[in-house]
Design an enzyme around this catalytic site. Structure first.
Site, PDB file in Angstrom:
ATOM      1  N   GLY A 162      17.657  53.065  51.090  1.00 24.90           N
ATOM      2  CA  GLY A 162      16.568  52.879  52.040  1.00 24.90           C
ATOM      3  C   GLY A 162      15.914  54.142  52.556  1.00 24.90           C
ATOM      4  N   THR A 177      20.934  43.394  49.159  1.00 25.34           N
ATOM      5  CA  THR A 177      19.603  43.032  49.668  1.00 25.34           C
ATOM      6  C   THR A 177      18.978  41.913  48.843  1.00 25.34           C
ATOM      7  OG1 THR A 177      19.191  45.237  50.539  1.00 25.34           O
ATOM      8  CG2 THR A 177      17.257  43.925  50.129  1.00 25.34           C
ATOM      9  N   THR A 211      14.442  47.149  46.992  1.00 21.78           N
ATOM     10  CA  THR A 211      15.882  47.239  47.212  1.00 21.78           C
ATOM     11  C   THR A 211      16.372  48.569  46.668  1.00 21.78           C
ATOM     12  OG1 THR A 211      18.061  46.379  46.625  1.00 21.78           O
ATOM     13  CG2 THR A 211      16.271  45.867  45.083  1.00 21.78           C
ATOM     14  N   GLY A 212      17.190  49.246  47.432  1.00 22.90           N
ATOM     15  CA  GLY A 212      17.697  50.535  46.976  1.00 22.90           C
ATOM     16  C   GLY A 212      18.086  51.388  48.162  1.00 22.90           C
ATOM     17  N   ARG A 232      21.962  52.403  62.301  1.00 21.44           N
ATOM     18  CA  ARG A 232      21.102  52.877  61.201  1.00 21.44           C
ATOM     19  C   ARG A 232      20.185  51.736  60.745  1.00 21.44           C
ATOM     20  NH1 ARG A 232      20.298  51.003  55.661  1.00 21.44           N
ATOM     21  NH2 ARG A 232      19.686  52.778  54.404  1.00 21.44           N
ATOM     22  N   VAL A 233      18.931  52.038  60.529  1.00 23.98           N
ATOM     23  CA  VAL A 233      17.992  51.035  60.013  1.00 23.98           C
ATOM     24  C   VAL A 233      17.440  51.537  58.689  1.00 23.98           C
ATOM     25  CG1 VAL A 233      15.841  49.799  60.449  1.00 23.98           C
ATOM     26  CG2 VAL A 233      17.407  50.263  62.345  1.00 23.98           C
ATOM     27  N   GLY A 234      17.464  50.676  57.678  1.00 24.72           N
ATOM     28  CA  GLY A 234      16.962  51.059  56.361  1.00 24.72           C
ATOM     29  C   GLY A 234      15.503  50.703  56.188  1.00 24.72           C
ATOM     30  N   ASP A 235      15.097  50.619  54.940  1.00 19.29           N
ATOM     31  CA  ASP A 235      13.682  50.350  54.621  1.00 19.29           C
ATOM     32  C   ASP A 235      13.324  48.866  54.714  1.00 19.29           C
ATOM     33  OD1 ASP A 235      15.476  50.007  52.372  1.00 19.29           O
ATOM     34  OD2 ASP A 235      13.689  49.534  51.204  1.00 19.29           O
TER      35      ASP A 235
END
Ligand code: ASP
Length: 329
Positions: A248, A194, A245-246, A222-225
């Site tokens: 999500g 990221t 970043t991490g 899948r959708v992250g943060d």
């Protein structure tokens, strides 16, 4: 006497003009994760540091010329998206289907306007699409084919999905696939990457943006943060700008980016105290990990992470520029 009075008046005018200006500043990250010393060769390390410095300075150059924080964020992030070393744009990680699905978001701290895209597969620079959503639509977030149709209408650059391929990420995908077949959980090396940036311009406006390929071997869809305003990205002139970043899922549950700005705005905390609280008290109590970059409306900078390292760099007017990968640098 007259000369002294004129000189004093000129000095006062110059001083007040200077004092009215906020310091310009930019902070960027290229992902947090299992970045232990020794993971990279000296050449790889140098290449990453150089790439971070170049992206940071591209954003700073925009600010120096009197450009907006939004333009600075976009200048830094598009560079990192085009760089195969980082998990965004070219160099994105692969999903469990062997595809690349990209997420990005951007927020304007002056207007609280925001734009985000999730799961795009053919847009070369997802951060440009997030900005187009913000500036040229009535929406905040668009996903998948709908987002790409909008990108076409906006005249953004498209690439063949193969463009995002890199051998390194493909090998990670293959290793993850082997592990998944054996039912083993994915170790930390498969997580994270990221890129993100937060900037403060001469007019005192903050902006923040984030762009990612997500997590290696994520399920398709899948959708992250990163594209979620308040989780991966937030900016408000009243408090601060954040890019995260991490892992999500945990960043979404804790609304990490908004929580930091809320602590600054309502709790009167410094950006450092607010960011440390969220990363070391709240995130640390979960299985999640990662980091944030935070830039306050006054130019204060914080960049805590609870992983071994985080690619990060910043530059603030009147101060020595900074770049680092590992902890305690
Ligand atoms: N936060 C991103 C995600 O969960 C991954 C990362 O930051 O590396 O999609």
């Amino acid at each position: 006497m007259k000369f002294i009075a004129l000189a004093a008046a000129a000095w006062c005018a110059a001083f007040s003009a200077f004092a009215a200006n906020d310091p310009i500043a930019i902070v960027i990250h290229g992902g947090a994760g299992a970045l232990e010393r020794g993971r990279y060769t000296a050449e790889e390390e140098a290449a990453h540091l150089k790439a971070l410095e170049e992206a940071r300075d591209a954003g700073y150059a925009v600010l120096e010329k009197g450009g907006t924080s939004l333009d600075a964020v976009v200048a830094a992030i598009t560079r990192l998206e085009d760089d195969p070393k980082f998990n965004a744009g070219k160099g994105a990680v692969f999903t469990s289907e062997g595809t690349n699905e990209l997420d990005a978001s951007i927020m304007d701290g002056a207007s609280l306007n925001a734009g985000a895209v999730a799961g795009v597969t053919r847009v070369k620079n997802p951060i440009l699409l997030a900005r187009a959503v913000m500036e040229s639509s009535v929406h905040v977030m668009m996903a998948r084919e709908g987002a790409e149709t909008f990108a076409e209408e906006q005249g953004l650059e498209f690439v063949d999905p193969k463009y995002f391929y890199t051998e390194r990420r493909w090998k990670s995908f293959k290793r993850a696939q082997e592990k998944a077949k054996k039912g083993a959980s994915l170790p930390a090396e498969f997580k994270y990457g990221t890129v993100g940036a937060v900037a403060l311009d001469r007019a005192g406006n903050l902006a923040a943006g984030t762009s990612t390929g997500g997590m290696t071997y994520k399920r398709w869809g899948r959708v992250g943060d990163s594209p979620i305003i308040g989780a991966g990205t937030y900016a408000d002139n009243k408090s601060c700008g954040v890019s995260a970043t991490g892992w999500g899922e945990y960043f979404i549950r804790l609304t990490i980016a908004r929580d930091i700005c809320a602590q600054v705005e309502y709790g009167g905390k410094s950006v450092e105290d607010a960011a440390n609280d969220v990363i070391f008290n709240r995130l640390d109590k979960t299985e999640g990990d990662g980091g944030v970059i935070v830039l306050g409306a006054d130019g204060d900078i914080a960049a805590p992470f609870n992983t071994a390292g985080m690619f990060r760099a910043w530059r603030k007017e009147g101060e020595t520029p900074f770049v680092a990968i590992y902890g305690e640098e």
